[in-house]
Motif scaffolding. Structure first.
Motif, PDB file in Angstrom:
ATOM      1  N   ARG A 165       2.542  -5.899   5.306  1.00  0.00           N
ATOM      2  CA  ARG A 165       3.832  -5.282   5.610  1.00  0.00           C
ATOM      3  C   ARG A 165       4.752  -5.244   4.386  1.00  0.00           C
ATOM      4  O   ARG A 165       4.793  -6.189   3.600  1.00  0.00           O
ATOM      5  CB  ARG A 165       4.546  -6.065   6.713  1.00  0.00           C
ATOM      6  CG  ARG A 165       3.868  -6.019   8.076  1.00  0.00           C
ATOM      7  CD  ARG A 165       4.748  -6.726   9.088  1.00  0.00           C
ATOM      8  NE  ARG A 165       4.190  -6.661  10.444  1.00  0.00           N
ATOM      9  CZ  ARG A 165       4.882  -6.940  11.542  1.00  0.00           C
ATOM     10  NH1 ARG A 165       6.157  -7.301  11.434  1.00  0.00           N
ATOM     11  NH2 ARG A 165       4.314  -6.873  12.721  1.00  0.00           N
ATOM     12  N   SER A 171       2.436   7.295   6.058  1.00  0.00           N
ATOM     13  CA  SER A 171       2.822   5.888   5.946  1.00  0.00           C
ATOM     14  C   SER A 171       3.274   5.359   7.305  1.00  0.00           C
ATOM     15  O   SER A 171       4.427   5.566   7.701  1.00  0.00           O
ATOM     16  CB  SER A 171       3.948   5.717   4.922  1.00  0.00           C
ATOM     17  OG  SER A 171       3.532   6.159   3.640  1.00  0.00           O
ATOM     18  N   MET A 200       8.899   8.075   1.024  1.00  0.00           N
ATOM     19  CA  MET A 200       8.395   6.962   1.822  1.00  0.00           C
ATOM     20  C   MET A 200       9.347   6.767   3.001  1.00  0.00           C
ATOM     21  O   MET A 200      10.482   7.256   2.972  1.00  0.00           O
ATOM     22  CB  MET A 200       8.308   5.673   0.990  1.00  0.00           C
ATOM     23  CG  MET A 200       9.625   5.176   0.469  1.00  0.00           C
ATOM     24  SD  MET A 200       9.480   3.614  -0.454  1.00  0.00           S
ATOM     25  CE  MET A 200       9.188   2.479   0.905  1.00  0.00           C
ATOM     26  N   THR A 209       0.874  -1.332   4.647  1.00  0.00           N
ATOM     27  CA  THR A 209       0.120  -0.997   3.444  1.00  0.00           C
ATOM     28  C   THR A 209      -1.200  -1.763   3.446  1.00  0.00           C
ATOM     29  O   THR A 209      -1.441  -2.616   4.309  1.00  0.00           O
ATOM     30  CB  THR A 209       0.905  -1.359   2.171  1.00  0.00           C
ATOM     31  OG1 THR A 209       0.906  -2.785   2.014  1.00  0.00           O
ATOM     32  CG2 THR A 209       2.340  -0.850   2.241  1.00  0.00           C
ATOM     33  N   GLU A 210      -2.015  -1.499   2.457  1.00  0.00           N
ATOM     34  CA  GLU A 210      -3.296  -2.198   2.335  1.00  0.00           C
ATOM     35  C   GLU A 210      -3.104  -3.699   2.150  1.00  0.00           C
ATOM     36  O   GLU A 210      -3.983  -4.497   2.488  1.00  0.00           O
ATOM     37  CB  GLU A 210      -4.098  -1.641   1.150  1.00  0.00           C
ATOM     38  CG  GLU A 210      -4.715  -0.277   1.401  1.00  0.00           C
ATOM     39  CD  GLU A 210      -5.880  -0.328   2.380  1.00  0.00           C
ATOM     40  OE1 GLU A 210      -6.339  -1.432   2.723  1.00  0.00           O
ATOM     41  OE2 GLU A 210      -6.327   0.745   2.817  1.00  0.00           O
ATOM     42  N   THR A 211      -1.983  -4.095   1.611  1.00  0.00           N
ATOM     43  CA  THR A 211      -1.737  -5.513   1.361  1.00  0.00           C
ATOM     44  C   THR A 211      -0.838  -6.141   2.416  1.00  0.00           C
ATOM     45  O   THR A 211      -0.385  -7.275   2.257  1.00  0.00           O
ATOM     46  CB  THR A 211      -1.118  -5.712  -0.029  1.00  0.00           C
ATOM     47  OG1 THR A 211       0.091  -4.934  -0.121  1.00  0.00           O
ATOM     48  CG2 THR A 211      -2.086  -5.272  -1.121  1.00  0.00           C
ATOM     49  N   LEU A 253      -4.678   0.749   9.695  1.00  0.00           N
ATOM     50  CA  LEU A 253      -3.663  -0.200   9.252  1.00  0.00           C
ATOM     51  C   LEU A 253      -2.905  -0.794  10.437  1.00  0.00           C
ATOM     52  O   LEU A 253      -2.572  -1.984  10.447  1.00  0.00           O
ATOM     53  CB  LEU A 253      -2.689   0.485   8.291  1.00  0.00           C
ATOM     54  CG  LEU A 253      -3.250   0.896   6.926  1.00  0.00           C
ATOM     55  CD1 LEU A 253      -2.221   1.710   6.150  1.00  0.00           C
ATOM     56  CD2 LEU A 253      -3.690  -0.323   6.119  1.00  0.00           C
TER      57      LEU A 253
END
Length: 244
Positions: free
Chosen positions: A238, A221, A200, A234-236, A22
């Motif tokens: 920031r 994370s 988180m 994240t996968e999508t 990532l």
């Protein structure tokens, strides 16, 4: 200044590799391939592959990856057990040993092929001294307690408020909680830390806690820090961590 940070890994090699992926993707997006990655300690314990985590970090630094790695309290317990036979850290008021399931030392030794149970300290230490590579112990022993930039302090647990960084004790840098976590005043620099597990990464204004609880079954994370702003990766893309 931009840098990336990864909190408490706790033996989860698969999650560490994913976190680096990532980070590499975000580096490509912002065209900053040399931005540093700070790992805030607790490489070992609880997760299934502490040996693999240390191998991965050693190999990455050997090939020139801009990775900084800090010492965590679990890393120090691992080092002291294997080198000195110390089974208990005085900072653990419950009296639990490093081999207690709650701390995860036996899981760390299992990743080196050593079977150990709480209480069987002498045979476990003897086997660990044979099984753990000297290069791993030297690596852990070489890890610094903090990294400082013009605007940030990166450390495992935190700092004692009001004390200059150079005068902080190792015990506080590795173990502090309440006196640091309750402090709302600015520390002069943003403190980026782990040690206290959350669901988180969370930004508190004067500090950024990036321990997302990998040691308790939650995802590792990674974050990117730019000045006084921080995003979780994240996968999508920031996710901005809101200021209080």
């Amino acid at each position: 200044m931009r840098f990336y940070a990864i909190g408490d890994i706790h033996g989860h090699l698969d999650q560490l590799i994913e976190a680096h992926r990532l980070i590499d993707e975000d580096r490509s997006r912002v065209r900053d391939p040399d931005a540093a990655v700070v790992h805030t300690g607790d490489l070992v314990d609880r997760g299934p592959d502490s040996k693999g985590v240390i191998d991965h970090l050693i190999a990455g630094r050997a090939r020139g990856a801009p990775w900084a790695v800090l010492l965590g309290n679990h890393d120090r317990m691992f080092l002291r057990f294997v080198r000195d036979g110390a089974s208990h850290d005085p900072a653990i008021k419950s009296g639990k040993s490093w081999l207690h399931p709650a701390l995860g030392g036996a899981t760390t030794l299992a990743s080196y092929g050593v079977a150990a149970e709480d209480g069987d300290f002498a045979p476990a230490r003897e086997a660990a001294a044979q099984a753990v590579p000297a290069a791993h112990l030297d690596f852990v022993a070489s890890l610094p307690l903090w990294i400082e930039t013009e605007a940030h302090i990166c450390v495992h647990a935190g700092i004692r408020p009001g004390i200059a960084l150079q005068q902080q004790t190792e015990e506080d840098l590795l173990w502090i909680r309440d006196d640091f976590l309750r402090e709302t005043a600015d520390h002069g620099k943003l403190v980026v830390h782990g040690h206290t597990a959350l669901k988180m990464p969370t930004f508190y204004g004067n500090r950024l806690n990036i321990d997302a609880g990998a040691g308790y079954g939650r995802p590792l994370s990674p974050v990117v820090v730019e000045g006084r702003k921080a995003w979780m990766l994240t996968e999508t893309g920031r996710f901005l961590l809101p200021a209080p």
